[in-house]
Design an enzyme around this catalytic site. Structure first.
Site, PDB file in Angstrom:
ATOM      1  N   THR A  18       0.804  -1.225   0.000  1.00 46.01           N
ATOM      2  CA  THR A  18       0.000   0.000   0.000  1.00 46.01           C
ATOM      3  C   THR A  18       0.841   1.283   0.000  1.00 46.01           C
ATOM      4  O   THR A  18       0.316   2.356   0.248  1.00 46.01           O
ATOM      5  CB  THR A  18      -0.949   0.040   1.220  1.00 46.01           C
ATOM      6  OG1 THR A  18      -0.158   0.086   2.417  1.00 46.01           O
ATOM      7  CG2 THR A  18      -1.882  -1.157   1.251  1.00 46.01           C
ATOM      8  N   TRP A  19       2.142   1.172  -0.251  1.00 42.95           N
ATOM      9  CA  TRP A  19       2.984   2.379  -0.315  1.00 42.95           C
ATOM     10  C   TRP A  19       2.548   3.208  -1.515  1.00 42.95           C
ATOM     11  O   TRP A  19       2.416   2.654  -2.628  1.00 42.95           O
ATOM     12  CB  TRP A  19       4.456   1.954  -0.445  1.00 42.95           C
ATOM     13  CG  TRP A  19       5.442   3.068  -0.430  1.00 42.95           C
ATOM     14  CD1 TRP A  19       5.337   4.265   0.209  1.00 42.95           C
ATOM     15  CD2 TRP A  19       6.727   3.072  -1.075  1.00 42.95           C
ATOM     16  NE1 TRP A  19       6.477   5.003   0.008  1.00 42.95           N
ATOM     17  CE2 TRP A  19       7.346   4.307  -0.773  1.00 42.95           C
ATOM     18  CE3 TRP A  19       7.425   2.151  -1.860  1.00 42.95           C
ATOM     19  CZ2 TRP A  19       8.614   4.650  -1.233  1.00 42.95           C
ATOM     20  CZ3 TRP A  19       8.691   2.490  -2.328  1.00 42.95           C
ATOM     21  CH2 TRP A  19       9.269   3.728  -2.010  1.00 42.95           C
ATOM     22  N   ASP A  45      -0.361  -5.171   3.494  1.00 45.02           N
ATOM     23  CA  ASP A  45       0.815  -4.571   4.126  1.00 45.02           C
ATOM     24  C   ASP A  45       0.719  -3.048   4.095  1.00 45.02           C
ATOM     25  O   ASP A  45       0.584  -2.455   3.030  1.00 45.02           O
ATOM     26  CB  ASP A  45       2.078  -5.000   3.364  1.00 45.02           C
ATOM     27  CG  ASP A  45       3.314  -4.350   3.962  1.00 45.02           C
ATOM     28  OD1 ASP A  45       3.749  -4.819   5.018  1.00 45.02           O
ATOM     29  OD2 ASP A  45       3.806  -3.352   3.404  1.00 45.02           O
ATOM     30  N   TYR A  50       3.409   5.426   5.380  1.00 40.53           N
ATOM     31  CA  TYR A  50       2.806   5.581   4.051  1.00 40.53           C
ATOM     32  C   TYR A  50       1.721   6.662   4.062  1.00 40.53           C
ATOM     33  O   TYR A  50       0.646   6.468   4.625  1.00 40.53           O
ATOM     34  CB  TYR A  50       2.235   4.248   3.541  1.00 40.53           C
ATOM     35  CG  TYR A  50       3.265   3.123   3.444  1.00 40.53           C
ATOM     36  CD1 TYR A  50       4.635   3.396   3.463  1.00 40.53           C
ATOM     37  CD2 TYR A  50       2.870   1.798   3.335  1.00 40.53           C
ATOM     38  CE1 TYR A  50       5.575   2.381   3.373  1.00 40.53           C
ATOM     39  CE2 TYR A  50       3.808   0.768   3.241  1.00 40.53           C
ATOM     40  CZ  TYR A  50       5.161   1.076   3.264  1.00 40.53           C
ATOM     41  OH  TYR A  50       6.084   0.068   3.183  1.00 40.53           O
ATOM     42  N   GLN A 160      10.752  -8.449   6.351  1.00 47.04           N
ATOM     43  CA  GLN A 160      10.268  -7.917   5.067  1.00 47.04           C
ATOM     44  C   GLN A 160      11.424  -7.197   4.389  1.00 47.04           C
ATOM     45  O   GLN A 160      11.995  -6.259   4.945  1.00 47.04           O
ATOM     46  CB  GLN A 160       9.091  -6.966   5.315  1.00 47.04           C
ATOM     47  CG  GLN A 160       8.439  -6.555   4.010  1.00 47.04           C
ATOM     48  CD  GLN A 160       7.294  -5.589   4.188  1.00 47.04           C
ATOM     49  OE1 GLN A 160       7.340  -4.455   3.720  1.00 47.04           O
ATOM     50  NE2 GLN A 160       6.237  -6.037   4.843  1.00 47.04           N
ATOM     51  N   TYR A 188       9.422  -7.314  -0.650  1.00 49.44           N
ATOM     52  CA  TYR A 188       8.723  -6.093  -1.068  1.00 49.44           C
ATOM     53  C   TYR A 188       9.256  -5.606  -2.419  1.00 49.44           C
ATOM     54  O   TYR A 188      10.300  -6.054  -2.883  1.00 49.44           O
ATOM     55  CB  TYR A 188       8.757  -5.016   0.024  1.00 49.44           C
ATOM     56  CG  TYR A 188      10.068  -4.306   0.337  1.00 49.44           C
ATOM     57  CD1 TYR A 188      10.689  -3.432  -0.559  1.00 49.44           C
ATOM     58  CD2 TYR A 188      10.664  -4.463   1.591  1.00 49.44           C
ATOM     59  CE1 TYR A 188      11.845  -2.753  -0.247  1.00 49.44           C
ATOM     60  CE2 TYR A 188      11.838  -3.787   1.924  1.00 49.44           C
ATOM     61  CZ  TYR A 188      12.425  -2.922   0.988  1.00 49.44           C
ATOM     62  OH  TYR A 188      13.581  -2.245   1.310  1.00 49.44           O
TER      63      TYR A 188
HETATM   64  P1  NAP Z   1       5.930  -2.821  -6.604  1.00 45.93           P
HETATM   65  O1  NAP Z   1       4.836  -3.600  -5.984  1.00 45.93           O
HETATM   66  O2  NAP Z   1       7.173  -3.500  -7.003  1.00 45.93           O
HETATM   67  O3  NAP Z   1       5.405  -2.020  -7.868  1.00 45.93           O
HETATM   68  C1  NAP Z   1       4.291  -1.179  -7.805  1.00 45.93           C
HETATM   69  C2  NAP Z   1       4.070  -0.599  -9.199  1.00 45.93           C
HETATM   70  O4  NAP Z   1       3.759  -1.675 -10.107  1.00 45.93           O
HETATM   71  C3  NAP Z   1       2.914   0.375  -9.257  1.00 45.93           C
HETATM   72  O5  NAP Z   1       3.284   1.392 -10.163  1.00 45.93           O
HETATM   73  C4  NAP Z   1       1.772  -0.450  -9.832  1.00 45.93           C
HETATM   74  O6  NAP Z   1       0.867   0.307 -10.590  1.00 45.93           O
HETATM   75  C5  NAP Z   1       2.533  -1.379 -10.745  1.00 45.93           C
HETATM   76  N1  NAP Z   1       1.809  -2.644 -10.935  1.00 45.93           N
HETATM   77  C6  NAP Z   1       1.332  -3.479  -9.990  1.00 45.93           C
HETATM   78  N2  NAP Z   1       0.751  -4.553 -10.550  1.00 45.93           N
HETATM   79  C7  NAP Z   1       0.877  -4.396 -11.887  1.00 45.93           C
HETATM   80  C8  NAP Z   1       0.454  -5.156 -13.004  1.00 45.93           C
HETATM   81  N3  NAP Z   1      -0.169  -6.324 -12.844  1.00 45.93           N
HETATM   82  N4  NAP Z   1       0.740  -4.668 -14.254  1.00 45.93           N
HETATM   83  C9  NAP Z   1       1.398  -3.484 -14.431  1.00 45.93           C
HETATM   84  N5  NAP Z   1       1.817  -2.718 -13.393  1.00 45.93           N
HETATM   85  C10 NAP Z   1       1.552  -3.172 -12.132  1.00 45.93           C
HETATM   86  O7  NAP Z   1       6.351  -1.585  -5.676  1.00 45.93           O
HETATM   87  P2  NAP Z   1       6.320  -1.145  -4.169  1.00 45.93           P
HETATM   88  O8  NAP Z   1       5.054  -0.413  -3.887  1.00 45.93           O
HETATM   89  O9  NAP Z   1       7.620  -0.460  -3.930  1.00 45.93           O
HETATM   90  O10 NAP Z   1       6.379  -2.476  -3.287  1.00 45.93           O
HETATM   91  C11 NAP Z   1       5.228  -3.197  -2.896  1.00 45.93           C
HETATM   92  C12 NAP Z   1       4.910  -3.005  -1.433  1.00 45.93           C
HETATM   93  O11 NAP Z   1       5.987  -3.421  -0.591  1.00 45.93           O
HETATM   94  C13 NAP Z   1       4.719  -1.532  -1.007  1.00 45.93           C
HETATM   95  O12 NAP Z   1       3.516  -0.992  -1.488  1.00 45.93           O
HETATM   96  C14 NAP Z   1       4.841  -1.653   0.481  1.00 45.93           C
HETATM   97  O13 NAP Z   1       3.645  -2.157   1.045  1.00 45.93           O
HETATM   98  C15 NAP Z   1       5.991  -2.643   0.591  1.00 45.93           C
HETATM   99  N6  NAP Z   1       7.314  -1.985   0.742  1.00 45.93           N
HETATM  100  C16 NAP Z   1       7.977  -2.122   1.915  1.00 45.93           C
HETATM  101  C17 NAP Z   1       9.203  -1.495   2.104  1.00 45.93           C
HETATM  102  C18 NAP Z   1       9.927  -1.650   3.412  1.00 45.93           C
HETATM  103  O14 NAP Z   1      10.917  -0.929   3.645  1.00 45.93           O
HETATM  104  N7  NAP Z   1       9.499  -2.554   4.263  1.00 45.93           N
HETATM  105  C19 NAP Z   1       9.778  -0.725   1.071  1.00 45.93           C
HETATM  106  C20 NAP Z   1       9.089  -0.626  -0.136  1.00 45.93           C
HETATM  107  C21 NAP Z   1       7.866  -1.276  -0.302  1.00 45.93           C
HETATM  108  P3  NAP Z   1      -0.567   0.831 -10.047  1.00 45.93           P
HETATM  109  O15 NAP Z   1      -0.394   1.198  -8.616  1.00 45.93           O
HETATM  110  O16 NAP Z   1      -0.861   1.969 -10.931  1.00 45.93           O
HETATM  111  O17 NAP Z   1      -1.573  -0.286 -10.213  1.00 45.93           O
END
Ligand code: NAP
Length: 278
Positions: A18-19, A45, A50, A160, A188
């Site tokens: 949900t970031w 998550d 966020y 994570q 993540y």
């Molecule tokens: P990600 O999930 O790797 O990528 C998100 C991007 O991919 C968004 O632009 C999304 O677009 C796009 N997307 C998702 N599904 C898709 C699909 N089927 N086809 C095309 N594009 C797609 O990036 P993230 O948000 O960095 O990582 C995921 C989660 O991990 C975060 O949201 C957070 O909850 C967690 N996180 C944790 C940490 C930590 O330090 N613990 C750090 C970073 C992230 P749309 O949104 O436009 O659909």
């Protein structure tokens, strides 16, 4: 529905991040999360970081009336991770999320507060029934060993960490440590936080070939690979319902040994180096 052990629970291997979700319209973000829950992406998550609570509030709206379906995770920022600060941060998160409990609560990354203090706060929250379990995030193997020496490895539900096809560093030491000690590994940014391999690159072409053979999409192949071991989970973020639906489709993808080998060849693990984080 494919699930793996996460502490004492069975949790779907693909969840929802949900970031930056608050950057979509509220209606779109809530609809995306709800569609994900309908399709079994019940590991949600979030973090106090966020959108400074906006993301937790969106999650609160999406899970209203269906709290028991959800495996709900939030995180405390390191600067709030004193013994008393952890408790206050958790109370704030519970208010935003409109719930009385988290399934797991994570230290977002290590900061200036001693781990002993943070862990004491987390244990207090557990005793009070406000969290069912706690874990860590962005911990390298030596950080994990330090936390385990304080709390006992079995007490740490998860770590994570950054994990996608072009960043496989955790395979050297973090995954082996977690597997040896029964700690779930939640990957993540499984799509590289928006920099998924270009279809015209060698890696992109390898994914496309496997996807065509399995009746799946390249992103579904990537997710299936990232959860291929019983210790692994992935939490893609998607604000678009169509993206959520595609990601949920990864739950039915079965990769063969040849597929795994082809992905290994296209996206090599690389040399050991310090844990990378976003
Ligand atoms: P990600 O999930 O790797 O990528 C998100 C991007 O991919 C968004 O632009 C999304 O677009 C796009 N997307 C998702 N599904 C898709 C699909 N089927 N086809 C095309 N594009 C797609 O990036 P993230 O948000 O960095 O990582 C995921 C989660 O991990 C975060 O949201 C957070 O909850 C967690 N996180 C944790 C940490 C930590 O330090 N613990 C750090 C970073 C992230 P749309 O949104 O436009 O659909």
């Amino acid at each position: 529905m494919e699930t793996h052990h996460f502490g004492s629970k069975s949790v779907p291997v693909i969840g929802q991040g949900t970031w930056n979700l608050e950057q979509a319209s509220r209606a779109m973000a809530v609809a995306a999360l709800k569609r994900g829950l309908d399709l079994g992406l019940t590991h949600v998550d979030t973090a106090e970081l966020y959108g400074a609570g906006k993301s937790e509030a969106i999650v609160g709206e999406a899970i209203a009336g269906r709290r028991d379906e959800v495996f709900l995770v939030s995180k405390v920022m390191p600067q709030n991770a004193s013994r008393a600060g952890v408790i206050a941060a958790c109370e704030r998160s519970l208010k935003f999320l409109k719930t009385d409990r988290l399934d797991c609560y994570l230290l977002h990354w290590r900061g200036r507060h001693p781990l002993q203090e943070t862990i004491a706060g987390l244990e207090e929250l557990k005793r009070a029934g406000k969290i069912a379990a706690w874990g860590v995030s962005n911990f390298d193997a030596d950080d994990l060993a330090e936390a385990a020496a304080i709390a006992g490895a079995k007490t740490i539900a998860c770590n994570q960490v950054l994990y996608h096809l072009e960043e496989r560093g955790i395979e050297h030491a973090v995954i082996p440590w977690c597997e040896k000690n029964g700690v779930a590994v939640v990957g993540y940014s499984p799509f590289g936080s928006g920099s998924f391999p270009n279809p015209t690159s060698p890696g992109g072409r390898a994914l496309a070939a496997i996807a065509a053979a399995r009746g799946a999409t390249p992103r579904q192949i990537a997710l299936a690979f990232l959860v291929r071991r019983p210790s692994l989970f992935a939490i893609p973020k998607a604000a678009a319902v169509s993206h959520v639906e595609e990601n949920a489709g990864a739950l039915r993808v079965k990769l063969t040994a040849a597929d795994l080998a082809a992905i290994d060849a296209a996206f090599p693990v690389g040399r050991p180096r310090a844990l990378q984080m976003i």
